[in-house]
Design an enzyme around this catalytic site. Structure first.
Site, PDB file in Angstrom:
ATOM      1  N   GLU A  87       0.643  -1.136   0.038  1.00  0.00           N
ATOM      2  CA  GLU A  87       0.111  -0.013  -0.104  1.00  0.00           C
ATOM      3  C   GLU A  87       1.036   1.149  -0.003  1.00  0.00           C
ATOM      4  O   GLU A  87       1.737   1.102   0.871  1.00  0.00           O
ATOM      5  CB  GLU A  87      -0.973  -0.056   1.332  1.00  0.00           C
ATOM      6  CG  GLU A  87      -1.985   1.143   1.322  1.00  0.00           C
ATOM      7  CD  GLU A  87      -3.285   0.851   2.076  1.00  0.00           C
ATOM      8  OE1 GLU A  87      -3.387  -0.237   2.374  1.00  0.00           O
ATOM      9  OE2 GLU A  87      -3.718   1.781   2.268  1.00  0.00           O
ATOM     10  N   ASN A 143      -3.362  -1.678   7.471  1.00  0.00           N
ATOM     11  CA  ASN A 143      -4.878  -2.234   7.146  1.00  0.00           C
ATOM     12  C   ASN A 143      -4.722  -3.761   7.200  1.00  0.00           C
ATOM     13  O   ASN A 143      -4.250  -4.401   5.977  1.00  0.00           O
ATOM     14  CB  ASN A 143      -5.209  -1.564   5.732  1.00  0.00           C
ATOM     15  CG  ASN A 143      -5.492   0.046   5.719  1.00  0.00           C
ATOM     16  OD1 ASN A 143      -6.058   0.428   6.985  1.00  0.00           O
ATOM     17  ND2 ASN A 143      -4.930   0.643   4.879  1.00  0.00           N
ATOM     18  N   LYS A 165      -4.207  -0.366  13.902  1.00  0.00           N
ATOM     19  CA  LYS A 165      -4.843   0.623  13.363  1.00  0.00           C
ATOM     20  C   LYS A 165      -6.519   0.308  13.570  1.00  0.00           C
ATOM     21  O   LYS A 165      -6.879  -0.858  13.060  1.00  0.00           O
ATOM     22  CB  LYS A 165      -5.010   0.669  11.921  1.00  0.00           C
ATOM     23  CG  LYS A 165      -5.896   1.786  11.191  1.00  0.00           C
ATOM     24  CD  LYS A 165      -5.512   1.954   9.490  1.00  0.00           C
ATOM     25  CE  LYS A 165      -6.319   2.952   8.853  1.00  0.00           C
ATOM     26  NZ  LYS A 165      -5.765   2.915   7.429  1.00  0.00           N
ATOM     27  N   GLU A 220     -10.771   4.571   9.006  1.00  0.00           N
ATOM     28  CA  GLU A 220     -10.801   4.235   7.424  1.00  0.00           C
ATOM     29  C   GLU A 220     -11.410   2.883   7.430  1.00  0.00           C
ATOM     30  O   GLU A 220     -10.932   2.209   6.602  1.00  0.00           O
ATOM     31  CB  GLU A 220      -9.589   4.465   6.997  1.00  0.00           C
ATOM     32  CG  GLU A 220      -8.967   5.835   6.728  1.00  0.00           C
ATOM     33  CD  GLU A 220      -7.760   5.984   6.205  1.00  0.00           C
ATOM     34  OE1 GLU A 220      -6.912   5.139   5.986  1.00  0.00           O
ATOM     35  OE2 GLU A 220      -7.525   7.229   5.544  1.00  0.00           O
ATOM     36  N   LYS A 233       0.772  10.505  13.928  1.00  0.00           N
ATOM     37  CA  LYS A 233       1.482  10.878  12.807  1.00  0.00           C
ATOM     38  C   LYS A 233       2.098  12.268  12.815  1.00  0.00           C
ATOM     39  O   LYS A 233       1.466  13.110  13.760  1.00  0.00           O
ATOM     40  CB  LYS A 233       0.490  11.108  11.673  1.00  0.00           C
ATOM     41  CG  LYS A 233       0.100   9.608  10.918  1.00  0.00           C
ATOM     42  CD  LYS A 233      -0.695   9.615   9.769  1.00  0.00           C
ATOM     43  CE  LYS A 233      -1.066   8.257   9.210  1.00  0.00           C
ATOM     44  NZ  LYS A 233      -1.903   8.354   7.917  1.00  0.00           N
ATOM     45  N   ASP A 240      -2.506  14.340   7.270  1.00  0.00           N
ATOM     46  CA  ASP A 240      -1.993  12.957   6.634  1.00  0.00           C
ATOM     47  C   ASP A 240      -0.696  13.138   5.824  1.00  0.00           C
ATOM     48  O   ASP A 240      -0.826  13.088   4.558  1.00  0.00           O
ATOM     49  CB  ASP A 240      -3.078  12.512   5.808  1.00  0.00           C
ATOM     50  CG  ASP A 240      -2.782  10.768   5.427  1.00  0.00           C
ATOM     51  OD1 ASP A 240      -1.848  10.359   6.074  1.00  0.00           O
ATOM     52  OD2 ASP A 240      -3.236  10.419   4.876  1.00  0.00           O
ATOM     53  N   GLU A 259       3.918   9.280  -0.496  1.00  0.00           N
ATOM     54  CA  GLU A 259       2.505   9.065  -0.850  1.00  0.00           C
ATOM     55  C   GLU A 259       2.217  10.615  -1.369  1.00  0.00           C
ATOM     56  O   GLU A 259       1.367  10.429  -2.442  1.00  0.00           O
ATOM     57  CB  GLU A 259       1.713   8.561   0.278  1.00  0.00           C
ATOM     58  CG  GLU A 259       0.266   8.718  -0.126  1.00  0.00           C
ATOM     59  CD  GLU A 259      -0.680   8.132   0.906  1.00  0.00           C
ATOM     60  OE1 GLU A 259      -0.191   7.701   1.915  1.00  0.00           O
ATOM     61  OE2 GLU A 259      -1.940   8.181   0.901  1.00  0.00           O
TER      62      GLU A 259
HETATM   63  C1  BDP Z   1      -3.137   7.356   4.550  1.00  0.00           C
HETATM   64  C2  BDP Z   1      -2.998   6.255   3.102  1.00  0.00           C
HETATM   65  C3  BDP Z   1      -3.728   5.074   3.284  1.00  0.00           C
HETATM   66  C4  BDP Z   1      -3.373   4.514   4.921  1.00  0.00           C
HETATM   67  C5  BDP Z   1      -3.495   5.592   5.857  1.00  0.00           C
HETATM   68  C6  BDP Z   1      -3.127   5.032   7.312  1.00  0.00           C
HETATM   69  O1  BDP Z   1      -3.512   6.980   1.995  1.00  0.00           O
HETATM   70  O2  BDP Z   1      -3.326   4.050   2.416  1.00  0.00           O
HETATM   71  O3  BDP Z   1      -4.059   3.230   5.207  1.00  0.00           O
HETATM   72  O4  BDP Z   1      -3.135   6.664   5.579  1.00  0.00           O
HETATM   73  O5  BDP Z   1      -2.230   5.682   7.535  1.00  0.00           O
HETATM   74  O6  BDP Z   1      -2.105   8.297   4.266  1.00  0.00           O
HETATM   75  O7  BDP Z   1      -3.717   4.141   8.172  1.00  0.00           O
END
Ligand code: BDP
Length: 714
Positions: free
Chosen positions: A182, A225, A302, A306, A375, A380, A408
């Site tokens: 990912e 994830n 996590k 999301e 983070k 993000d 990313e």
């Molecule tokens: C975002 C990403 C996603 C990650 C998420 C995370 O787009 O793919 O799963 O963070 O940190 O930056 O959980």
């Protein structure tokens, strides 16, 4: 005469036979090309004396033999006799004189992983002593010694003492079990699950070596994830094989725990963290993991973010969830890293505020072996974010830093962006949580709130590409994570300098130019992507390229328009008391600085204010003019990077020179794309011209809006 030419030819041969494909990272060990220094080093380093009663010492010893023999262009043997120039690795338990020589206090300061390197006289011989309290320290000391030679420093009178500031120094791999990664831009996952546990790829060992060389001591193998299957017996055997391969390099493995695993692989009806059967399931599962991997590090989770399952599915808190797992790993000295990256689509609240709102009230409720992983910024991993307001807000909880190495939002593995300035900007930010001087660095390293369990993680940018990170300069970001987690006082310049010397060459002109370029690269990118505090205006889903117009995501806070809020009056997100009031989450001193447009640093202006297009900036120019200037200067600076790089052709191998040249050309095109797309779009609100002096966008806004990238990596 004859002898010299043999040496020189030897060096030439040694240096040219190895293809510079980037695989060797910063551990190239090419023979020193400075002839007089080489002569000196050959006198100062003649042999290695190292016990082999531990796997980590075997690694240290092997690395020293390979490294020193390469660097000195002649075999440096392992021998028991101590002679002038011996590099001796020993613990006080091996040689009792060491404790006397170094002193109890100095030894105590080293903890479990620190080391001392000292030039001493031993039995009348001049030797270099590398010592530590534990084997891990000797391993790190050996790599540090090699770094001194690789960066061509004097080793004549060494007196170095080094202890890591952070305890858990980790990579987080977002690697899936089918080997996709990912947000990975450097190929497939390097974990070849299909052929594990039987087949140990050389890559695993080189990966572990590289990590050990920069002090990284843990790796989370799987995506946040998460997939519960990794916790089943067959897969745990594969994980154990990796753990065995990494152990000699002091690298522990960790796994991500899918919260619903008791239901998915355990046949339970619920994953409620307060249900006794669920608690027992996790306890048994954890005991099973430790049977396979006795030094397993613990879990990264996590949850309720999301779409991931979590304790809130059962009306329990994050603390309930984390503590259940913490209890399961505690008897084995394991830890739980519980992520604070949460935001809910049902909550209308500014996404900036949601993690703080959920976690701050839980301060004091987590078990001792839980870290909350935060983070660096509140949204993000954007090119620039203010520091996350949770730093300094949860004094009773160890907060672990999460950075993103994989780019990313920063041009994937195509753009040259050195991340140390971004990382340090956050570490240096003062939270004002305790007193005048409580920078994020000291929250994370435990100084401010007196935590001994501390951590820093980087979301990995590593993949199966021959050079590991896709972009050759991506290696520098991996390198930085390790070095900064070890010593958060290092500057971006110091880290860049040593990385360049080891990765490319010690030739001063090259080092100077590339260092300058690296140090400037992050601000350059901010300028052509998201200047003045803009954020989250990239393409939807894949996050490739600009799409500030995008407004069709299934949830508001995935849309760029949610974040920039451009209208006929101005642009930016009002997070002051008249807006979302996110600023209230910071301490008064921080809040006051940000909430006043005049004192808010312009780099963060649009993070916190909706600013009129005609607003006068410090320079006297309007916001709109300044926005144009920033975007244009970003592109100009990429062109400057290209020109600087072109001058370096004769300093390094053609392979990497050409790769980087090509990547810079794409970076320039993409910078122009960002600039044009963003300015043309924002111009529909500002109704003001792009200043005449600038080159005109070569496409219309409609052209940019219609671009689609169905196959861009996710
Ligand atoms: C975002 C990403 C996603 C990650 C998420 C995370 O787009 O793919 O799963 O963070 O940190 O930056 O959980």
């Amino acid at each position: 005469m004859k002898k010299w030419s043999t040496v020189i030819i030897g060096i030439l041969i040694f240096n040219t036979v190895l293809a510079e494909d980037g695989y060797r990272l910063w551990l190239r060990y090419n023979t020193i090309d400075n002839v007089s220094l080489l002569q000196q080093y050959r006198q100062q380093v003649t042999s290695i004396n190292c016990p082999s009663d531990d796997a980590r010492l075997v690694s240290a010893n092997q690395e020293l033999q390979t490294g020193l023999s390469g660097l000195l262009g002649k075999k440096i043997p392992l021998q028991t006799a101590v002679i002038n120039g011996t590099v001796m690795l020993a613990l006080p338990t091996h040689l009792p004189f060491i404790r006397k020589q170094i002193g109890d206090t100095a030894m105590a300061r080293l903890g479990d992983e620190g080391f001392i390197i000292r030039t001493i006289k031993y039995e009348g011989k001049n030797i270099t002593l590398i010592t530590a309290n534990k084997q891990a320290g000797l391993l790190y000391g050996a790599f540090h010694f090699l770094r001194l030679l690789q960066t061509q420093q004097s080793i004549r009178q060494l007196s170095i003492s080094s202890t890591p500031k952070i305890k858990l120094r980790l990579l987080n791999h977002w690697d899936n079990l089918n080997r996709t990664v990912e947000r990975g831009y450097a190929g497939n996952s390097i974990w070849d699950w299909q052929r594990l546990p039987g087949y140990i790829d050389q890559r695993y060992l080189d990966y572990a070596r590289a990590n050990a060389s920069i002090g990284i001591n843990g790796t989370v193998l799987t995506n946040v994830n998460a997939n519960a299957v990794i916790l089943t017996a067959d897969w745990l055997q594969k994980v154990a094989a990796l753990a065995n391969a990494f152990r000699p390099y002091n690298l522990k493995v960790y796994l991500t725990a899918r919260f619903s695993a008791p239901v998915e692989i355990g046949n339970l009806k619920t994953a409620d963290p307060l249900d006794p059967a669920v608690r027992k399931w996790w306890k048994d599962k954890t005991d099973e993991i430790y049977k396979y991997i006795p030094d397993f590090g613990g879990f990264l989770v996590k949850a309720n973010s999301e779409g991931q399952p979590g304790p809130q599915n059962y009306n329990r808190t994050h603390a309930d969830g984390a503590n259940m797992l913490a209890e399961a790993v505690a008897p084995h000295d394991g830890i739980v890293m519980w992520r604070a990256f949460v935001y809910s689509s049902e909550t209308p609240e500014d996404r900036f505020k949601q993690a703080y709102n959920e976690f701050k009230p839980l301060d004091g409720q987590f078990k001792k072996n839980v870290l909350v992983q935060v983070k660096n910024g509140p949204i993000d991993f954007q090119p620039r974010e203010p520091f996350h307001p949770l730093f300094g807000a949860m004094p009773q909880t160890p907060l672990m830093m999460e950075y993103q190495l994989t780019q990313e939002y920063l041009g994937f593995a195509t753009h040259l962006v050195y991340l140390a300035p971004l990382f340090k900007e956050v570490l240096n930010a003062d939270t004002h949580s305790k007193n005048e001087n409580s920078p994020v660095a000291q929250i994370v390293d435990g100084t401010t709130d007196e935590h001994t369990l501390t951590g820093m993680a980087g979301v990995s940018n590593i993949g199966s590409d021959i050079n590991w990170t896709g972009h050759p300069f991506g290696q520098a970001n991996w390198y930085t994570l390790g070095r900064l987690a070890w010593d958060n006082t290092l500057t971006p310049a110091q880290i860049a300098n040593e990385w360049i010397r080891q990765t490319f060459t010690n030739k001063q002109a090259f080092v100077d130019t590339v260092q300058q370029l690296m140090l400037a690269s992050r601000e350059i990118q901010v300028n052509y992507m998201t200047p003045l505090g803009l954020h989250h205006i990239m393409g939807y889903g894949h996050h490739y390229g600009p799409a500030p117009w995008y407004n069709k995501a299934p949830r508001a806070d995935w849309n760029p328009v949610y974040f920039h809020k451009a209208d006929s009056i101005g642009i930016g997100f009002n997070r002051t008391a008249t807006g979302s009031n996110a600023l209230a989450q910071y301490q008064p001193a921080v809040r006051q600085q940000f909430e006043n447009m005049g004192t808010c640093p312009e780099a963060f202006l649009l993070w916190f204010h909706h600013v009129p297009w005609d607003y006068k900036m410090h320079s006297g120019k309007t916001l709109w003019e300044t926005l144009c200037d920033k975007y244009y200067s970003g592109v100009d600076s990429v062109r400057w990077m290209q020109r600087s790089w072109d001058h370096l052709k004769n300093y390094i191998d053609t392979e990497r020179f050409n790769q980087i040249k090509q990547l810079l050309a794409i970076q320039e095109q993409e910078a122009v794309w960002w600039r044009n797309a963003c300015l043309l779009y924002f111009q529909t609100f500002s109704n003001k011209p792009i200043p005449e002096k600038y080159e005109k966008p070569d496409h219309t806004l409609a052209y940019y809006e219609e671009l689609e990238f169905p196959y861009a990596p996710h």
